[in-house]
Design an enzyme around this catalytic site. Structure first.
Site, PDB file in Angstrom:
ATOM      1  N   ASP A  25       0.847  -1.194   0.000  1.00  0.00           N
ATOM      2  CA  ASP A  25       0.000   0.000   0.000  1.00  0.00           C
ATOM      3  C   ASP A  25       0.882   1.244   0.000  1.00  0.00           C
ATOM      4  OD1 ASP A  25      -2.272   1.537   0.075  1.00  0.00           O
ATOM      5  OD2 ASP A  25      -2.883   0.963   2.091  1.00  0.00           O
ATOM      6  N   GLU A  32       2.872   4.536  -4.308  1.00  0.00           N
ATOM      7  CA  GLU A  32       2.951   5.320  -5.558  1.00  0.00           C
ATOM      8  C   GLU A  32       4.326   5.980  -5.771  1.00  0.00           C
ATOM      9  OE1 GLU A  32      -0.847   4.104  -4.816  1.00  0.00           O
ATOM     10  OE2 GLU A  32       0.318   5.348  -3.456  1.00  0.00           O
ATOM     11  N   ASP A  41      -8.814   2.800  -3.008  1.00  0.00           N
ATOM     12  CA  ASP A  41      -9.953   3.255  -2.201  1.00  0.00           C
ATOM     13  C   ASP A  41     -11.102   3.715  -3.094  1.00  0.00           C
ATOM     14  OD1 ASP A  41      -8.184   2.738  -0.194  1.00  0.00           O
ATOM     15  OD2 ASP A  41      -7.720   4.826   0.227  1.00  0.00           O
TER      16      ASP A  41
END
Length: 788
Positions: free
Chosen positions: A443, A446, A522
């Site tokens: 998670d 990026e 999300d």
């Protein structure tokens, strides 16, 4: 000072919280100062185009065409893929490619064409280059699939990376797909899409772009053929699409266009053409076979932000067990960490985590851990100390370690573009395995750094190894998560060599399927979020990532019982089947939505478990062929325009058609059928395609249809493998593939092929082997005999 940024800073200080407050203001201004001093000023720019042809140098599979102000290298590979690169760019080095490039095709020869151009003729198509640098790809029958106009570069006078633009034309009837995970729809309408992996900072829906996982991969589907184009550069950029228009018989068609603008990097691309299955197979041969998940990873996963203790985990698991609901995995988010620090455990709330993991494993349930890349920048933190000793963390242009703000607070970031750092990080998973975790979800990779304004990521001037070549975050950003996935996968292969690593990631890039899968991030709670979930899974599959899925129910908010049930029913037919909720969403276990939802969801869970052998077969086939589990309806008939425009249903492998309910209050829905006979798997009523039919969709189920003649490996009542055969159409054969799997390990089981036909009124099922037809290896149950 920018006044708007000052206002954002004041608001952020007032908001407080882990992701707000003064820290994010400091991080934003720190990032701005780093880029102001660390990035070269572009200043004046000089535009450049290739100019006219000056000469050629033939070579294996093609050659080099020299223009007045550039040169173009063209190579046709033995697998039919076509590569070309401008300004001397070759296919390597590349983060996308798996191993070395395929060998050039010795039969493909560069030869003169009319009007001073050149061409390379190959078995699967022809590449034509005009005298000014336009590149055209044609089918073996001479139909143009795409035409790339001469590119244009903008070079800064003071040196540095050149921006470039490539405009392409495709057939008027063509439709665009791909570009990674896009919420707008599997089919990409006209508009601009950004190629920069981004954490939007909020729950996302169809109107949000870019998202967490972008790829410069376009799949273009037209009447003449399907083709995939991959522009192999990881820099920031945009793709602007415009669909074509046909002249309704007037002959004045308007071509579709794709305009790619990149901030830097090489202008190079691969093109492969043919059927969708052939294109994805060629793509997998270039970028790597998809990782094979362990069998348990194809079951039902449950996750929630805010699992507060071991007792709470046991309570949720007991809720499943007491109600007889199948459960295969429980995921722990970063709230099980000690102060949100990666590779740690909060000993107060989880004092005996390995004991809990062993208890769950005895019941067939695995524990999965989140792993974030950010490391708390604090001496005494074991990971920080070890990484500092290894010089593992990203530095800025002045040589200082770059700091950002994430959940642990001030944090530093491993440089996953360095082989030594990947090896060090991969070894850290030993701590997770010792805690009893069997799988991992990556998670915030990026990567994320919370800021009060500007981009929520590292400074673009941050320095990276890039495998020893050296460069900055402009080039490394999009491949950061790919490197993290590689580090985890290779580390787990060494630490636990007998087991298949299970990793899925929020971010990534082309080639990430080699190391695992993805999830949607999300997604917003609501009917648009439900629709976006399906778009993301289909789009990723068409970019070569077959294993993915959404957060069932959406990440945040409170779904209605109807919405949650419809999302759950869709999720039960997707590769990654995970229910998850954010901190503000509260408890979302099935029994929280009432008895009706619970019983209807139970049916979906039981059916998912029954279909596990089919999912496992699809996983093996994806590894060997690159074909996604979840396929658009046009997969087998891309020339069918009605199917090309259908975005609310999908094929699960070759045998099943799934038509989820994506709108509130619906108890029937229209289903677009491909050619052939299809059976409703509940009523066994037969429908004939092509065409559109109305099918009942009560709250108890979504329409799922089986192809006539299909052979599906399923789990029988006794737990063993059975063959579910759907009655074939008279005069036509059917069939299916079965790949038996032990559940884990690295054995390569044989693919079993079955053929079905009608002989009189009897359905005949035979196993096709080298020595002729044989008896099936498993019990057979025939359905569709009554055609209710």
């Amino acid at each position: 000072m920018d006044g708007r940024d000052l206002v954002r800073s004041v608001k952020a200080v007032g908001s407080g919280g882990a992701a707000g407050g003064l820290r994010t203001v400091r991080a934003a201004w720190r990032r701005r100062r780093a880029d102001a001093s660390g990035l070269p000023r572009r200043g004046a720019e000089r535009a450049r185009v290739p100019g006219p042809v000056q000469g050629v140098v033939p070579g294996p599979g093609g050659g080099v065409i020299r223009f007045a102000r550039s040169e173009l290298r063209i190579t046709v590979a033995v697998n039919g893929a076509v590569f070309w690169g401008w300004d001397g760019a070759g296919p390597e080095p590349s983060y996308a490619l798996a191993g070395r490039c395929p060998e050039p095709d010795p039969r493909a020869v560069l030869e003169p064409d009319k009007d001073g151009g050149w061409q390379v003729v190959a078995e699967r198509g022809t590449v034509m280059v005009s005298r000014h640098g336009a590149v055209e790809v044609r089918t073996p029958g001479g139909v143009t699939l795409r035409r790339d106009l001469p590119p244009r570069w903008w070079e800064p006078a003071g040196g540095g990376a050149a921006r470039w633009m490539q405009r392409s034309e495709v057939a008027a009837d063509a439709r665009f797909f791909g570009l990674g995970g896009r919420a707008a729809g599997p089919r990409l309408r006209g508009g601009t899409y950004r190629l920069w992996n981004t954490d939007p900072g909020h729950a996302v829906g169809p109107g949000d772009d870019p998202l967490y996982l972008t790829m410069p991969v376009q799949l273009v589907v037209a009447d003449a053929a399907t083709h995939l184009v991959f522009h192999d550069t990881s820099w920031d950029g945009t793709v602007t699409l415009r669909e074509g228009e046909e002249g309704a018989g007037s002959g004045h068609d308007r071509a579709g266009t794709s305009e790619l603008r990149m901030d830097g990097g090489p202008l190079r691309c691969w093109v492969m053409m043919g059927t969708p299955a052939r294109v994805l197979h060629t793509w997998a041969s270039l970028t790597g076979a998809p990782a094979l998940p362990p069998a348990w990873a194809l079951g039902h996963h449950h996750a929630r932000r805010g699992f507060g203790s071991e007792q709470e985990v046991r309570g949720v698991v007991s809720g499943y067990q007491e109600r007889g609901l199948p459960l295969d995995a429980v995921h722990l988010d970063n709230d099980h960490y000690d102060a949100h620090q990666v590779f740690t455990v909060d000993r107060d709330r989880f004092p005996k985590l390995p004991v809990l993991a062993e208890e769950l494993r005895r019941d067939g349930i695995r524990l999965v851990s989140v792993v974030d890349p950010a490391v708390r920048a604090e001496p005494g933190n074991a990971v920080y100390d070890a990484g500092s000793a290894q010089d593992a963390f990203v530095r800025d242009a002045a040589g200082r370690v770059v700091e950002g703000v994430v959940w642990p607070g001030e944090s530093v970031y491993p440089d996953f573009t360095h082989a030594r750092v990947r090896k060090w990080w991969g070894g850290l998973y030993e701590e997770r395995l010792a805690q009893g975790f069997a799988g991992f979800w990556h998670d915030l990779n990026e990567p994320v750094s919370f800021t009060a304004f500007g981009e929520n990521t590292l400074p673009r001037s941050a320095r990276h190894s890039l495998e020893g070549r050296g460069g900055d975050h402009q080039e490394a950003h999009n491949v950061y998560a790919l490197g993290m996935a590689r580090a985890g996968y290779e580390g787990l292969r060494e630490l636990s060599p007998q087991e298949r690593p299970f990793i899925f990631s929020r971010s990534g890039w082309s080639g990430m399927q080699r190391y695992g899968g993805a999830w949607s991030g999300d997604v917003t709670t609501g009917w648009p979020g439900l629709r976006a979930s399906l778009s993301l899974v289909i789009g990723l599959g068409l970019c070569g990532v077959p294993y993915s899925g959404p957060d069932v129910g959406g990440f945040d908010g409170s779904p209605s019982p109807e919405l949650y049930l419809r999302w759950f029913q869709l999720g039960s037919y997707l590769p990654l089947f995970r229910t998850r909720a954010g901190l503000r969403a509260g408890h979302r276990e099935l029994w929280e939505f009432g008895e009706d939802v619970l019983e209807h969801a139970r049916v979906a869970l039981v059916e998912r478990r029954r279909l596990l052998p089919y999912f496992m077969t699809l996983a093996h086939l994806a590894r060997r062929t690159g074909a996604p589990y979840v396929r658009p309806l046009w997969w087998g008939a891309p020339e069918d325009r009605a199917l090309r425009d259908c975005e609310d249903a999908f094929l699960l492998g070759d045998s099943l058609l799934v038509a989820p309910v994506l709108d509130p209050g619906a108890d029937r829905r229209a289903v677009q059928l491909p050619r052939g006979r299809w059976y409703d798997t509940v009523t066994e009523k037969a429908y004939d395609g092509p065409g559109q039919v109305l099918i009942d969709a009560p709250l108890s189920r979504i329409p799922v249809l089986a192809r006539a003649g299909a052979v599906l490996p399923v789990r029988g009542d006794g737990g063993g493998l059975e063959l579910e055969v759907w009655r074939p159409v008279r005069g036509r054969t059917g069939g299916g593939l079965v790949v038996p799997d032990s559940g884990d390990g690295w054995d390569e089981p044989e693919i079993e092929q079955y053929v079905t036909r009608l002989r009189g009124q009897r359905v005949v099922v035979e196993r096709d082997g080298d020595e002729g037809p044989g008896e099936p290896s498993y019990p057979v149950r025939v359905r569709g005999l009554h055609q209710a």
